[in-house]
Design an enzyme around this catalytic site. Structure first.
Site, short mmCIF file in Angstrom:
data_model
loop_
_atom_site.label_atom_id
_atom_site.label_comp_id
_atom_site.label_asym_id
_atom_site.label_seq_id
_atom_site.Cartn_x
_atom_site.Cartn_y
_atom_site.Cartn_z
CB ALA A 66 56.73 12.61 110.43
CB ILE A 107 54.62 14.94 106.04
CG1 ILE A 107 55.87 14.10 106.33
CG2 ILE A 107 54.89 16.43 106.15
CD1 ILE A 107 56.91 14.15 105.21
CE1 TYR A 108 57.11 10.06 107.78
CE2 TYR A 108 56.75 8.85 109.83
CZ TYR A 108 57.61 9.39 108.88
OH TYR A 108 58.98 9.25 109.04
CB SER A 109 48.83 9.13 106.27
OG SER A 109 49.26 7.94 105.65
CB ALA A 110 47.84 14.47 105.12
#
Length: 343
Positions: A61, A63-66
């Site tokens: 995704a 948003i996973y670790s930006a």
């Protein structure tokens, strides 16, 4: 080990019953650092192990670790893109701008273009909306996805964390305007979180939407390390993330872990393997996402396939994890003759 494949919803795509979740990749920010901080070297090794076992689907995704998780995944699969299926998601806020969030045409196009660059690929096999955006007409959202599909940047579309009416409204709009249908719903489902069965499971059966299960071990509670008289170990991410995940009362959790431990000992399996195998026998479940911070955890999760719990063992777990359903579902159980539970 032979990896089973299943049809994803009402699509022609067949997916392995297990996929690898990359939320443990990169480890940027306090929340994701608590999950894991797998670098490219270790991620490449994880991909090797997965492919050797027949697991060729990887979920991420933006948003996973930006964006870091997608970057690490892209580097780890470099040179073998055609061997894997990539699943990723967008909708949640990624940036400070007024349009850096949601399922508008503006944000979705920007999100897909960004994901393609981070992943180092020209297509996303399965793109999912990470949540429902009530501020955007579904016609706009599905129209944008249609353009991205026609451009070859996305092959299949799905959603995640939708309510029943969110999903059904979207499917109705898709049918009315001949726009892409969601073939997958990435949803939380576990032995200690069975709300998915109330509305989303029968909807998935009726409409041909396959479930891709996230957090199948109940937000890290069904690892076998937690149970009655077994407090949360020091290294568990639950110390930092428990309040951010699905809630569960201790006594209910311990009733379920008691049953899992009994069956695991009887079968010579681990608690996670039994919990995952139970999910793989549930209606609509096409794929279960497993995560791992190290090779040992990954290999243990891979041991959930290639065997099956018996009907009696499933019934034991069903009983241990049973909860009275909210209205109207408890009422509907009294009309099972015409409204049966999904099988």
């Amino acid at each position: 080990m032979s990896m089973e494949h299943r049809r994803l919803g009402r699509s022609g795509l067949r997916v392995p019953v297990l996929s690898f979740g990359t939320a443990t990749f990169a480890g940027r920010g306090e929340f994701f650092e608590a999950w894991g901080a797998t670098d490219v070297s270790d991620a490449s090794r994880m991909v090797d192990i997965c492919l050797d076992a027949g697991l060729n689907m990887f979920d991420s995704a933006d948003i996973y670790s930006a964006g870091g998780a997608e970057e690490v995944l892209g580097a780890a699969i470099k040179g073998r893109r055609d061997q894997v299926l990539i699943s990723t998601k967008a909708t949640f806020r990624l940036g400070e701008g007024a349009n850096d969030v949601g399922s508008s045409r503006f944000h979705l196009v920007k999100s897909v273009e960004g994901a393609l660059k981070r992943l180092g690929t020209d297509r996303i096999d399965l793109f999912q909306l990470h949540g429902f955006d009530a501020m955007v007409p579904p016609e706009e959202t599905l129209g944008a996805l249609d353009d991205l599909v026609r451009a070859g940047k996305i092959l299949y579309v799905g959603c995640s964390n939708f309510s029943g009416w969110h999903l059904m409204k979207s499917l109705a709009v898709a049918e009315r305007y001949n726009l892409p249908r969601y073939v997958a719903h990435q949803a939380y489902y576990s032995l200690i979180g069975r709300d998915y069965e109330n509305e989303l499971m029968p909807l998935g059966l009726d409409q041909g939407v396959g479930a891709i299960v996230w957090s199948p071990l109940g937000w890290g509670r069904l690892t076998g390390k937690i149970g009655r008289n077994k407090p949360i170990p020091d290294g568990s991410r639950l110390h930092k993330t428990a309040e951010m995940g699905p809630p569960v009362e201790d006594e209910y959790l311990f009733t379920v872990t008691d049953a899992l431990e009994t069956l695991a000992a009887e079968l010579g399996k681990t608690v996670p393997q039994v919990a995952l195998n139970w999910l793989l026998q549930r209606p609509t479940v096409a794929n279960v996402i497993v995560g791992a911070r190290n090779e040992e955890q990954l290999r243990q999760n891979l041991g959930a396939v290639g065997w099956s719990l018996t009907a009696e063992q499933v019934a034991l777990l069903d009983k241990a994890s049973h909860r009275t359903k909210p209205y109207p579902y408890w009422h509907q159980q009294g009309f099972a003759e015409r409204n049966p539970f999904p099988v």
